[in-house]
Design a protein around this motif. Structure first.
Motif, mmCIF file in Angstrom:
data_model
loop_
_atom_site.group_PDB
_atom_site.id
_atom_site.type_symbol
_atom_site.label_atom_id
_atom_site.label_comp_id
_atom_site.label_asym_id
_atom_site.label_seq_id
_atom_site.Cartn_x
_atom_site.Cartn_y
_atom_site.Cartn_z
ATOM 1 N N LEU A 31 0.873 -1.192 -0.043
ATOM 2 C CA LEU A 31 0.060 0.041 0.009
ATOM 3 C C LEU A 31 1.060 1.266 -0.243
ATOM 4 C CD1 LEU A 31 -2.739 1.276 0.346
ATOM 5 C CD2 LEU A 31 -2.450 1.077 2.818
ATOM 6 N N VAL A 32 0.601 2.030 -0.841
ATOM 7 C CA VAL A 32 1.435 3.271 -0.977
ATOM 8 C C VAL A 32 0.541 4.438 -1.344
ATOM 9 C CG1 VAL A 32 1.871 3.200 -3.498
ATOM 10 C CG2 VAL A 32 3.381 4.288 -2.026
ATOM 11 N N THR A 58 -1.736 -1.429 -4.259
ATOM 12 C CA THR A 58 -2.978 -0.451 -3.691
ATOM 13 C C THR A 58 -2.145 0.963 -3.823
ATOM 14 O OG1 THR A 58 -3.900 -2.310 -2.793
ATOM 15 C CG2 THR A 58 -4.808 -0.104 -2.443
ATOM 16 N N VAL A 59 -2.797 1.894 -4.227
ATOM 17 C CA VAL A 59 -2.501 3.183 -4.282
ATOM 18 C C VAL A 59 -3.604 4.125 -3.775
ATOM 19 C CG1 VAL A 59 -1.544 5.224 -5.674
ATOM 20 C CG2 VAL A 59 -0.886 2.795 -6.224
ATOM 21 N N SER A 85 5.870 7.653 -9.051
ATOM 22 C CA SER A 85 4.707 8.658 -9.476
ATOM 23 C C SER A 85 3.576 7.669 -9.622
ATOM 24 C CB SER A 85 4.865 9.502 -10.660
ATOM 25 O OG SER A 85 5.988 10.191 -10.518
ATOM 26 N N LEU A 86 3.225 6.695 -8.630
ATOM 27 C CA LEU A 86 2.049 6.194 -8.718
ATOM 28 C C LEU A 86 0.682 6.741 -8.474
ATOM 29 C CD1 LEU A 86 3.734 3.097 -6.512
ATOM 30 C CD2 LEU A 86 2.577 2.912 -8.960
ATOM 31 N N LYS A 87 -0.207 6.115 -9.228
ATOM 32 C CA LYS A 87 -1.655 6.787 -9.253
ATOM 33 C C LYS A 87 -2.716 5.741 -8.687
ATOM 34 C CE LYS A 87 -0.410 9.479 -13.545
ATOM 35 N NZ LYS A 87 -0.599 9.828 -14.743
ATOM 36 N N SER A 143 6.617 5.509 -4.550
ATOM 37 C CA SER A 143 6.819 4.426 -5.198
ATOM 38 C C SER A 143 6.946 3.063 -4.676
ATOM 39 C CB SER A 143 8.231 4.657 -5.604
ATOM 40 O OG SER A 143 8.541 5.994 -6.090
ATOM 41 N N LEU A 144 6.969 1.955 -5.553
ATOM 42 C CA LEU A 144 7.285 0.593 -5.183
ATOM 43 C C LEU A 144 8.198 -0.021 -5.987
ATOM 44 C CD1 LEU A 144 3.478 -0.498 -4.122
ATOM 45 C CD2 LEU A 144 5.564 -0.350 -2.681
#
Length: 122
Positions: free
Chosen positions: A10-11, A119-120, A83-85, A16-17
């Motif tokens: 989860l972020v 999960t973002v 830059s996760l969405k 970032s992951l």
């Protein structure tokens, strides 16, 4: 042959992951490796793919944000996701085209990992 993924979680949006996928077993050669994702109620889609020579291709919506790489000596593929969405939320699956040998015969087969949840949150 097994593909084992790690690195999901989860972020928050913008974070970032890094996903990793290790191929193990009686492997002669690992050809192309890739990452796919599947959200609930949707079809599985290609996110990124890399050949044994290092050529890459990406889904348009992740270009410039995700980077796929591999370590051929370790039979491992990585997916750096920046830059996760929220729309990147999905189960991510590793895929590999692998050459194996059994009773002096060569076999080429597509293998899949078990999936890792990303999960973002917005």
């Amino acid at each position: 042959v097994q593909l084992v993924e790690s690195g999901g979680g989860l972020v928050q949006a913008g974070g970032s992951l890094r996903l990793s996928c290790l191929a193990s077993g009686s492997i002669i050669r690992v050809n192309a490796m890739g990452w796919y994702r599947q959200a609930p109620g949707k079809q599985r889609e290609l996110v990124a793919r890399i050949t044994s020579g290092g050529s890459t291709n990406y889904k348009d919506s992740v270009k410039g944000r995700f980077t796929i790489s591999r370590d051929n000596a370790k039979n491992t593929v990585y997916l750096q996701m920046d830059s996760l969405k929220p729309e990147d939320t999905s189960v991510y699956y590793c895929n590999a085209d692998i050459l194996t040998m059994d009773s002096d015969s060569l076999y080429r087969h597509d293998y899949w990992g078990q999936g890792t949840q990303v999960t973002v949150s917005s």
